[in-house]
Design a protein around this motif. Structure first.
Motif, short mmCIF file in Angstrom:
data_model
loop_
_atom_site.label_atom_id
_atom_site.label_comp_id
_atom_site.label_asym_id
_atom_site.label_seq_id
_atom_site.Cartn_x
_atom_site.Cartn_y
_atom_site.Cartn_z
N ARG A 1 0.96 -1.12 -0.07
CA ARG A 1 -0.08 -0.11 0.04
C ARG A 1 0.90 1.24 0.09
O ARG A 1 1.98 1.22 0.66
CB ARG A 1 -0.84 0.06 1.28
CG ARG A 1 -1.89 -1.11 1.41
CD ARG A 1 -2.81 -0.73 2.61
NE ARG A 1 -3.49 -1.77 3.14
CZ ARG A 1 -4.46 -2.47 2.73
NH1 ARG A 1 -5.02 -1.97 1.49
NH2 ARG A 1 -4.93 -3.63 3.23
N GLU B 3 -0.88 7.74 -1.76
CA GLU B 3 -0.78 8.61 -2.76
C GLU B 3 -1.90 9.24 -2.96
O GLU B 3 -3.06 8.26 -3.40
CB GLU B 3 0.04 8.04 -3.84
CG GLU B 3 0.77 8.87 -4.75
CD GLU B 3 1.33 8.38 -6.02
OE1 GLU B 3 1.03 7.21 -6.23
OE2 GLU B 3 2.30 9.25 -6.61
N PHE B 4 -2.02 10.50 -3.57
CA PHE B 4 -3.23 11.01 -4.09
C PHE B 4 -4.21 11.00 -3.07
O PHE B 4 -5.44 10.92 -3.33
CB PHE B 4 -3.76 10.55 -5.52
CG PHE B 4 -2.58 10.47 -6.41
CD1 PHE B 4 -1.88 11.79 -6.64
CD2 PHE B 4 -2.38 9.32 -7.05
CE1 PHE B 4 -0.80 11.84 -7.63
CE2 PHE B 4 -1.10 9.45 -8.35
CZ PHE B 4 -0.45 10.50 -8.30
N GLY B 5 -4.09 10.96 -1.68
CA GLY B 5 -5.00 11.13 -0.81
C GLY B 5 -5.57 9.81 -0.28
O GLY B 5 -6.56 9.70 0.75
N ILE B 6 -5.26 8.80 -0.95
CA ILE B 6 -5.90 7.56 -0.48
C ILE B 6 -4.67 6.35 -0.52
O ILE B 6 -3.57 6.58 -0.85
CB ILE B 6 -7.14 6.94 -1.15
CG1 ILE B 6 -6.62 7.01 -2.72
CG2 ILE B 6 -8.28 7.85 -0.95
CD1 ILE B 6 -7.88 6.32 -3.50
N TRP B 7 -5.10 5.49 0.35
CA TRP B 7 -4.00 4.52 0.22
C TRP B 7 -4.27 3.63 -1.12
O TRP B 7 -5.11 2.55 -1.10
CB TRP B 7 -4.16 3.43 1.55
CG TRP B 7 -3.71 4.12 2.49
CD1 TRP B 7 -4.58 4.99 3.71
CD2 TRP B 7 -2.47 4.23 3.15
NE1 TRP B 7 -3.61 5.43 4.23
CE2 TRP B 7 -2.09 5.00 4.26
CE3 TRP B 7 -1.16 3.81 2.83
CZ2 TRP B 7 -1.27 5.37 4.80
CZ3 TRP B 7 -0.05 4.15 3.49
CH2 TRP B 7 -0.04 4.69 4.40
N GLN B 8 -3.33 3.62 -1.90
CA GLN B 8 -3.39 2.92 -3.18
C GLN B 8 -2.95 1.38 -2.72
O GLN B 8 -2.01 1.41 -1.98
CB GLN B 8 -2.57 3.41 -4.16
CG GLN B 8 -2.45 4.70 -4.52
CD GLN B 8 -3.69 5.54 -5.22
OE1 GLN B 8 -4.36 4.61 -5.87
NE2 GLN B 8 -4.00 6.66 -5.42
N SER B 9 -3.63 0.38 -3.30
CA SER B 9 -3.27 -1.00 -2.87
C SER B 9 -2.91 -2.02 -4.01
O SER B 9 -3.55 -1.67 -4.99
CB SER B 9 -4.36 -1.45 -2.11
OG SER B 9 -4.65 -0.47 -0.86
N ARG C 126 7.80 14.27 -11.93
CA ARG C 126 7.75 15.73 -11.48
C ARG C 126 9.29 16.37 -11.97
O ARG C 126 10.20 16.17 -11.29
CB ARG C 126 7.61 16.06 -10.30
CG ARG C 126 7.35 17.66 -10.08
CD ARG C 126 6.78 17.97 -8.36
NE ARG C 126 6.61 16.52 -8.10
CZ ARG C 126 5.95 16.27 -6.87
NH1 ARG C 126 5.86 17.44 -6.15
NH2 ARG C 126 5.43 15.21 -6.36
N LYS D 128 12.42 18.49 -18.86
CA LYS D 128 13.14 19.28 -19.67
C LYS D 128 14.36 18.42 -19.67
O LYS D 128 15.47 18.64 -20.54
CB LYS D 128 13.32 20.56 -19.24
CG LYS D 128 12.40 21.45 -19.36
CD LYS D 128 12.84 22.81 -18.96
CE LYS D 128 11.74 23.85 -18.94
NZ LYS D 128 12.16 24.89 -18.05
N GLU E 270 2.89 8.71 2.65
CA GLU E 270 3.08 9.59 1.68
C GLU E 270 4.15 10.34 1.44
O GLU E 270 4.57 10.76 0.42
CB GLU E 270 1.78 10.44 1.76
CG GLU E 270 1.49 11.46 0.76
CD GLU E 270 -0.01 11.87 0.68
OE1 GLU E 270 -0.34 12.01 2.00
OE2 GLU E 270 -0.65 12.19 -0.31
N THR F 231 4.35 13.60 6.47
CA THR F 231 2.88 12.82 6.87
C THR F 231 2.95 11.56 7.75
O THR F 231 2.30 10.67 7.92
CB THR F 231 1.82 12.55 5.97
OG1 THR F 231 2.67 11.99 4.78
CG2 THR F 231 1.79 14.04 5.01
N GLU G 235 -2.85 5.97 10.65
CA GLU G 235 -3.74 5.53 9.62
C GLU G 235 -3.70 3.97 9.34
O GLU G 235 -4.64 3.26 9.75
CB GLU G 235 -3.79 6.04 8.35
CG GLU G 235 -4.49 7.66 8.48
CD GLU G 235 -4.52 8.36 7.16
OE1 GLU G 235 -4.68 9.69 7.06
OE2 GLU G 235 -4.52 7.63 5.91
N ILE G 236 -2.45 3.52 9.05
CA ILE G 236 -2.27 2.05 8.88
C ILE G 236 -2.40 1.39 10.15
O ILE G 236 -3.17 0.25 9.93
CB ILE G 236 -1.18 1.98 8.23
CG1 ILE G 236 -1.19 2.34 6.81
CG2 ILE G 236 -0.37 0.40 8.21
CD1 ILE G 236 -1.90 1.44 5.94
#
Lengths: 657, 328, 358, 239
Positions: free
Chosen positions: A31, A34-40, A146, A150, A261, A265, A272-273
């Protein structure tokens, strides 16, 4: 030493991955917030991702035996890149992400890495900076896009593109990948990890599949880890512990690895986890405790009193309850109320509620800190280990946990104490060799497979627990011939929340003297509460009341040292508070934040002299390296304090008579 | 049909007189709004409360008699004397000043930095409180107010108009008095704000709070002062309305009509309040006169609001307000 | 009592955006729902239904409606009473014109009719702002009441000028009219409360709600980033009036049964809704419930103490009630301008951080 | 072009080698008056695709007014605005936003009562397709759309590294972070043209304004060498 045959039949990490993708297919493997939630990702999905990356690497021409450097913060894709490299028959080499370009260049050059997988632009820049000198590097891969638009992409590849390439070309690469994966045996190198080493250049420790899998297997069994456990991966990927927890044990048991993240954080993500299995060096536990205490300072009177009352109770009966020892029914009931009112919510806000097994290692942990967590009902234990041992040398079994020992030998590990007091071990986890350094290998590991730890220690009588005193080479003699174990004293000093680091001198001298680094968070907070104004770190370190406070700490250490005739000679007679924090960037510490004693005593030669020539103060100029790599000088006049010492117990007795 | 025209003219004239009274209440709003940016919804209740207090003093009522009776089982009601009107007015004035002081002390002081809309809500709360307080203090029964103002048809106007137009206008003398008093009050207030130190400070506060402070007058004093003046205006309005229709709750509702007056005239303009009051007073009479009979009458209940609403859609800044250039 | 959030993590945006993202809150919500559906219907009697529970439910709907307009879209309204009257009269006309139409449909249709009227009176909001708008909404209040009072068609030319709700049934059980049992009244109101609260929550968490809040917080910036102010304000008026219309409809048909417009929907009703929203908390659906509960329960409580407990005259108690409510409004604005909802938020934050103070 | 650098219809290459495209927006002889005050006097310039274009000038020169004209907040009495090859008629600011022009403000104009995430989500309001009823019932379409926009917003949050303040009300944030959130909101709209209320030292071409007039237009170097520009900044008296 008898060579264990692969007990499981799974001879490599990629093989374990295949197994997990089959038997734990739908269970979460990774997990990442990323982007506010736990991508799993489930094990099956992770396997597919890893295969895609592996095939993409094949497309880029990764060969058997190539070294693939990995640099970045803990992210699933970087773990996958390591396993993908293994699949291709290559060897992953995770590096410390906060390493300066120069340090990194040395390691990249030493292992001759052909591929470098970077987390983000910052890491890519560092590699590009030194790439000219490193002709071996053919491809640089990066995960975070990110700022990369270039750049010249002739040899730069976005990891997502690499995986996509791999997926697109799967018909071309599948056979090759299967073939290479099939070749992997227990004796193939699993990973190469560079030890920071307190002296000299880093050494590449080669750990075979056997090392990693056997160590993971027995340690997992030791604590009954299983696929329902979960860890948060936040320690440097280059550190052996992270490799064992986040790859070795995760692959062996099939538990889930969660990546925060961002470093900022981390604490929120941890909460959270709510992991069930947790590792942190003493420093983290200490910071956590300091924060708890600082935050509780602002609590209202009633709440503070409630907190103090129940914490006192916890200190009294908490560890006993955790160890299943008899405790009176009244205390048990009280403890249960405390659990409801204080311990439970506290553990919860810290994210430690679900911890089944917690470990700390790397350094001695302050007994108060250790007991704090134990008293809350968190099963925090100590282990003693090394990169060369694939972590585990000794561990504390449940119910036999103490602050001052590091436990009994881990399953499958033999430990003996040498004549000089040095600790030796032999185990299936014992490393193969130091890369390109047969002399070092020979100096560390003898023909029978015994490895010198470099630490001095002894087995406690009765319990069979190992106690570590100091680095073996640091243990010396004072002028009068008595024992000098600086680390032991330093650790005692560091157990005070005000003291961040200390360096104790005294080898061959008449008495011990010390450098002290204050803990800015703790002392700064104290200063604020006591209305002490200060403009800079340096000003705070020179403040008379700060010095008074530190002096009191030093004197308390002296009193405790005096209690033991063996150690009483190591009382600190004079000390000073350093005007700058010891810093890895200035070479004063290792990346794992161990003090480099020799470098410090050379660099601050003038200060050491002043400690021993009786001066009351000393003016000094120190070179520092700023974050952006610029160098500068700071100037300061330091006050040297005399601390009270206690006469040896034996002498005192004489005097009294 | 000249007859109808005269009826209409008469209605308009009566409306004008009512409008003067609207304008009087509206003045109280403008003062407070100018000085403190507060939209004082309680202004109508102020007028009611002032009138109740005045009657109470005049008749020698015992304040809180109901409450005392309920608690102690007594049956108090009057002291048994009557207070001369002038003294009663002075006492009421003192009560209104005290009220202004307490409002500043207990309410405004604590809401200084709040958004205008919050302050507006607070004045609604204040209106509720004061209504209940007035009732508890003086009783909720409808009271007759007589402060010696002339009442009834003005025969002089009747005769004069009759001789001019051949139609005698029916105009209440009270309305004429009210118009005169209102006009005097307006002039007095203008003189006050133009020519006295406190008046100037008041205007300075309206423009810039900091600037007013630098003049050396405390903001709190100005607020108390302005609320006291608003209380005084409310007292005058309460006297007029109370004399006209008795002191009762609906007084505060009529006072509410000062709101559309303000929307027409602009919240910050004293002349605006006057002109707006006249327009609305006249407009609602004429509308009732012409359209009322067709739709069931009592259009005064809403005409003022509707007029203001429609008007504002086309000119959001009101009659006398300046056009706002919005900036980003 | 204290939140236990460790291990409570979200793996999808759907989970993250749910109404009660914290498991503990969710649990409590289900508990309330269980009590509302499984306990109250069996305990309710005439007194509780009439004095407390039914008015509470209806005022909750009205408060949610007003909160949409004021709390979310930032448009002040003093016309709630008038809009409730529209809902009531729409219901009356529909009930008497289409006797076979189901009452639930009638209530919803009344909501739509009120929404239409609301949009009409919302039109000026494009040009009029702040308390100018507040005063402008008084036009709706006074005009509508006058209209229903004076135009006979609305009250079917009844001699008294009153309107009466005939009996209507849902699934064979009377929910309006004198014979309707309290539990049936309760259920029909509860049904609408749940639907309204759910819809309000959906609207306020999505893009419609964001366009409202953007207008509320800074209308010029909102317009420049692409919010059509007219559309945002009118949808707010429409949705708000829709809910308020439903409240008015239920107030008349289920709760009062017979209505004289000036008495039932006068300006003081606008103030009750306004106070409920302020005391409960602007921009909070929970606050709407809390505020409605306060505005319904508090007078009952006060009356019980003063009249039944101390034997004070009823009119005195009523005056004291005015004072206390007015005073409390001021106290709330001073101490907690964001109402009970903010108070609850603070308490919740404390509980989440316990034992830490911050 | 009357003045400034030689730019043909196909665009040009910047000093650091970026390709600048054709004309995206063109202001033709814009004059804006407030009552008798002339805020902008007969100004013409263009903005090209991919270009970083600056409008500079001393305080009160009319820069903000010009931005307000571009995003339709002010309506010039004279002149034409052309956008993507079409003459823009009388438009409201929200129409302009829908055309793909986003903006950040000199004094931050965030929605203070909303969280960082919600503020950024407001940037995507122009792209909302589901209606009131669908959202009220939160049926599949509304929820799917919400999730879609959330994903986009989260990419921006990630890009700007403001994850840790995702759910913090923006009113509580320090200035620097608010600035970032505001940029995030503008970026969320995926604009064709982004107007920023702050000076950026990255411009390809610069328009210089003073007292509502255009006194220079060209590359930063050209502009710096322009005597009239120097006068404007150094405060030489105007005739």
């Amino acid at each position: 030493m008898a060579m264990q045959q692969p007990a499981s039949g799974w001879e490599s990490i990629p093989a374990l991955l295949e197994r997990n993708a089959r038997i734990h297919a739908a269970r979460p493997a990774y997990r990442e917030k990323e982007f506010g939630i736990w991508q799993s990702w489930t094990w099956a999905e992770a396997r597919d991702e890893i295969r895609a990356i592996a095939m993409g690497m094949l497309a880029l021409g990764l060969d058997r035996g190539d070294y693939v450097a990995i640099i970045g913060r803990n992210r699933p894709a970087l773990y996958w890149s390591m396993v993908a490299a293994q699949m291709c028959g290559a060897i992953p080499v995770p590096l410390y992400q906060d390493a300066a370009a120069e340090e990194m260049a040395y390691v990249l050059d030493h292992c001759g890495a052909r591929f470098v997988v970077c987390g983000d632009q910052e890491q890519v820049d560092k590699v590009l900076d030194v790439q000219e000198r490193l002709p071996a590097i053919t491809h640089i891969l990066y995960q975070d896009k990110r700022g990369m638009r270039k750049y010249d992409h002739a040899h730069l590849h976005w990891l997502t593109d690499v995986a996509a390439e791999g997926r697109a070309g799967h018909s071309r690469f599948e056979d090759e990948l299967a073939k290479r994966q099939g070749e992997l045996t227990y004796d193939h190198t699993c990973v190469m990890l560079y030890t920071s080493g307190t002296t000299g250049k880093p050494k590449g420790v080669i750990l075979s599949n056997r090392n990693i899998i056997e160590a993971s297997k027995s340690s997992s069994e030791f604590d009954r880890l299983n696929e329902k456990d979960s860890v948060v991966a936040y320690l440097p990927m280059a550190w052996v512990g992270d490799f064992i927890f986040s790859i070795g044990q995760a692959m062996w048991t099939g538990f889930c690895v969660s990546c925060p993240e961002s470093p900022e954080t981390m604490m929120t993500d941890l909460r959270e986890i709510g992991p069930t299995y947790f590792f942190a060096p003493p420093r983290i536990f200490e910071t956590m405790l300091t924060n708890v205490m600082i935050r509780m300072e602002d609590a209202g009177k009633v709440k503070k009193r409630l907190f103090d009352k129940y914490m006192a109770l916890a200190r009294k009966v908490g560890p006993a309850i955790l160890d299943g020892k008899p405790v009176s029914a009244a205390d048990r009931l009280q403890y249960r109320i405390g659990e409801m009112l204080i311990y439970g919510p506290l553990k919860n806000t810290l994210g430690l509620t679900n911890i089944r097994v917690g470990y700390t290692a790397g350094e001695a942990i302050g007994p108060e800190i250790f007991q704090f967590y134990r008293s809350l009902g968190i099963n925090l234990k100590q282990l003693y280990g090394q990169t060369e041992a694939s972590v585990f040398i000794t561990q504390q079994p449940d119910g036999e946990v103490r602050a001052d020992t590091v436990g009994v030998p881990s399953p499958g590990v033999e430990v003996r104490i040498g004549e000089t007091g040095e600790v030796f071990y032999r185990s299936p986890g014992t490393f193969v060799e130091y890369y390109k350094s047969p002399e070092s290998t020979a100096a560390t590991k003898d023909a029978e497979g015994w490895v010198a730890t470099g630490d001095a220690g002894f087995f406690e009588e009765g319990t069979g627990h190992l106690r570590i005193i100091d680095r073996a080479k640091d243990v010396g003699k004072m002028a009068d011939g008595s024992l000098f174990a600086p680390k032991y004293v330093e650790n005692k000093l560091k157990f005070f929340p005000n003291i961040l680091e200390s360096v104790v001198f005294g080898n061959g001298r008449d008495f011990c003297a010390a450098f002290i680094n204050i803990d800015l968070a703790a002392v700064g907070n104290w200063a604020e509460r006591n209305n002490i104004a200060y403009g800079s770190y340096q000003e705070l370190t020179g403040h008379a009341r700060v010095l008074d406070m530190i002096q009191a700490n030093v004197e308390e250490v002296n009193r405790s040292l005096a209690a033991d005739p063996q150690l009483a000679g190591m009382q600190v007679r004079r000390f000073l508070v350093l005007h700058k924090e010891l810093d890895a960037d200035d070479g004063e510490m290792t990346r794992t934040r161990k003090v480099r004693r020799n470098i410090i005593s050379e660099k601050y030669d003038d200060l050491v002299t002043a400690l021993y020539d009786g001066s009351k103060s000393i003016y000094t100029e120190t070179e520092v390296t700023y974050e952006d790599g610029r160098k500068g000088k700071i100037k300061a006049t330091l006050e040297i304090r005399d601390a009270q010492t206690v006469a040896r117990a034996a002498d005192r007795k004489v005097a009294a008579e | 049909m000249p007859e109808q025209v005269f009826f209409a003219l008469e209605a308009a004239a009566n409306g004008l007189m009512t409008g003067v009274l609207y304008a009087l209440v509206a003045l109280g709003f403008v003062l407070i709004f100018k000085a403190s940016g507060i939209f004082n919804f309680a202004q109508g209740v102020f007028a009611l409360f002032a009138a109740m207090t005045l009657v109470g003093f005049q008749n020698g009522q015992i304040p809180f008699a109901h409450l005392i009776n309920a608690i102690f089982g007594t049956s108090l009601h009057h002291f048994g004397w009557n207070m001369p009107t002038v003294l009663a007015i002075l006492c009421t004035m003192a009560v209104m000043v005290l009220l202004a002081f307490l409002v500043e002390r207990w309410v405004l002081k604590h809401l200084v930095n709040q958004e205008p809309i919050i302050l507006f809500m607070a004045t609604i709360g204040l209106a509720y409180f004061l209504e209940g307080f007035g009732d508890v203090m003086w009783g909720a029964d409808i009271k007759k107010l007589d402060v010696g103002l002339p009442q009834g048809m003005s025969s002089a106007i009747d005769e004069a108009t009759y001789s001019l137009f051949g139609y005698g206008f029916f105009i209440d003398r009270l309305d004429v008095v009210a118009a005169v008093v209102a006009a005097m009050l307006v002039v007095a207030l203008m003189l006050f704000s133009q020519f006295t130190k406190y008046g100037r400070a008041l205007r300075a506060v309206a423009d810039d709070h900091q600037a007013a402070l630098s003049v050396g007058i405390s903001l709190r004093f100005i607020w108390v002062m302005v609320w006291a003046i608003a209380g005084f205006v409310a007292l005058v309005a309460g006297m007029m309305w109370g004399t006209k229709m008795g002191v009762q709750f609906s007084l505060s509702l009529i006072a509410l009509k000062a709101l559309p007056v303000l929307m027409l005239g602009g919240f910050t303009s004293i002349p605006g309040a006057i002109v707006g009051g006249l327009i609305i007073g006249m407009g609602e009479q004429l509308f009732e006169f012409s359209v009322g009979p067709l739709v069931g009458g009592a259009t005064q209940n809403w005409f003022a609001y509707m007029l203001a609403l429609v008007f504002l859609v086309f000119r959001p800044q009101g009659l006398f307000g300046e056009k706002i250039i919005e900036r980003v | 009592m204290f939140y236990r959030e460790a291990g409570d993590f979200k793996t999808s945006y759907r989970d993250d955006a749910q109404t009660f993202p914290i498991a503990f809150d969710r649990l409590r919500y289900y508990l309330v729902l269980a009590v509302a559906l499984g306990v109250i219907p069996f305990m309710i009697n005439d007194y509780w239904a009439n004095a407390v529970i039914v008015p509470f439910l209806i005022w909750s709907i009205a408060a949610i409606g007003l909160n949409i307009l004021m709390g979310y879209a930032g448009q002040v309204s003093l016309g709630t009473g008038g809009f409730m009257a529209v809902g009531a009269y729409a219901t009356f006309k529909l009930m008497t014109s289409f006797p076979d139409l189901n009452i639930v449909i009638i209530v919803v249709l009344s909501g739509f009719i009120t929404a239409g009227v609301g949009v009409l009176f919302g039109l000026p909001s494009l040009r009029i702002k702040g308390f100018y708008l507040a005063v402008a909404t008084l036009a709706a209040q006074f005009f509508l009441i006058w209209l229903f009072n004076r135009v006979g068609w609305f009250y079917n030319y009844s001699a008294s000028g009153q309107i009466n709700a005939p009996e209507r049934t849902v699934l064979g059980i009377a929910v309006t009219g004198p014979a309707s049992p309290p539990w049936a009244q309760y259920f029909i109101c509860l049904f609408f409360v749940l639907v309204v609260a759910w819809m309000a929550r959906n609207l306020t968490r999505g893009s419609v709600g964001r366009s409202w809040m953007a207008i509320r917080d800074m209308d010029i910036a909102a317009e420049i980033i692409g919010v059509n102010p007219l559309k945002a304000k009118l949808t707010a008026f429409a949705v708000s009036s829709f809910f308020i219309g439903i409240a008015g409809s239920l107030f008349f048909s289920v709760y009062l049964g017979a209505v004289e417009v000036g008495e039932a929907f006068g300006i003081e009703k606008s103030f009750i809704a306004l106070f409920a929203v302020i005391i409960g908390g602007l921009g909070s659906i929970f606050g709407s419930f809390a505020g409605a509960a306060f505005m319904v329960l508090f007078p009952v409580l006060l009356k019980n103490i003063l009249v039944n407990g101390l034997n004070w005259p009823t009119d005195l108690a009523a005056h004291i009630q005015l004072m206390v409510i007015g005073g409390l409004i001021i106290v709330f604005l001073i101490l907690e301008p964001h109402g009970l909802a903010a108070l609850w938020r603070v308490i919740k934050e404390k509980l989440r951080l316990w034992p830490f103070p911050h | 072009m009357k003045d400034g650098m030689d730019t043909d219809a196909e665009g040009y290459l910047t000093a650091d080698g970026r390709k600048i495209g054709g004309v995206l927006m063109e202001m033709r002889n814009i004059t804006l008056r407030f009552g008798g005050v002339v805020a902008i006097k007969d100004i013409s310039f263009d903005i090209r695709e991919g270009e970083i274009r600056a409008i500079i000038g001393p305080n009160g020169a009319g820069k903000s007014s010009m931005l307000n004209v571009i995003n339709g907040f002010y309506h010039p009495q004279e002149g034409e605005v052309w956008f993507r090859g079409q003459k823009r008629g009388s438009v409201r600011p929200y129409d302009v936003a829908r055309m793909g022009i986003a903006r950040t403000f000199q004094n931050i104009a965030l929605f203070k009562g909303m969280s960082t995430l919600d503020n950024i989500m407001t940037g995507r309001l122009t792209m909302t397709k589901t209606g009131l009823l669908s959202q009220a019932l939160w049926w599949g379409k509304a929820e799917a759309e919400e999730t879609y926009h959330r994903e986009k917003a989260e990419k921006i949050i990630d890009f700007l590294e403001i994850q840790h303040i995702r759910k913090t009300p923006v009113g509580r944030l320090p200035y620097g972070l608010q600035k970032r959130v505001e940029l995030g909101r503008a970026l969320a709209a995926e604009p064709k043209l982004l107007l920023m209320g702050v000076v950026m030292d990255l411009s390809d071409r610069v328009v210089v304004m003073d007292y509502g007039r255009k006194i220079g237009d060209g590359t930063p170097d050209e502009v710096r060498a322009n005597p009239e520009v120097i006068n404007a900044y150094l405060g030489v008296a105007h005739d």
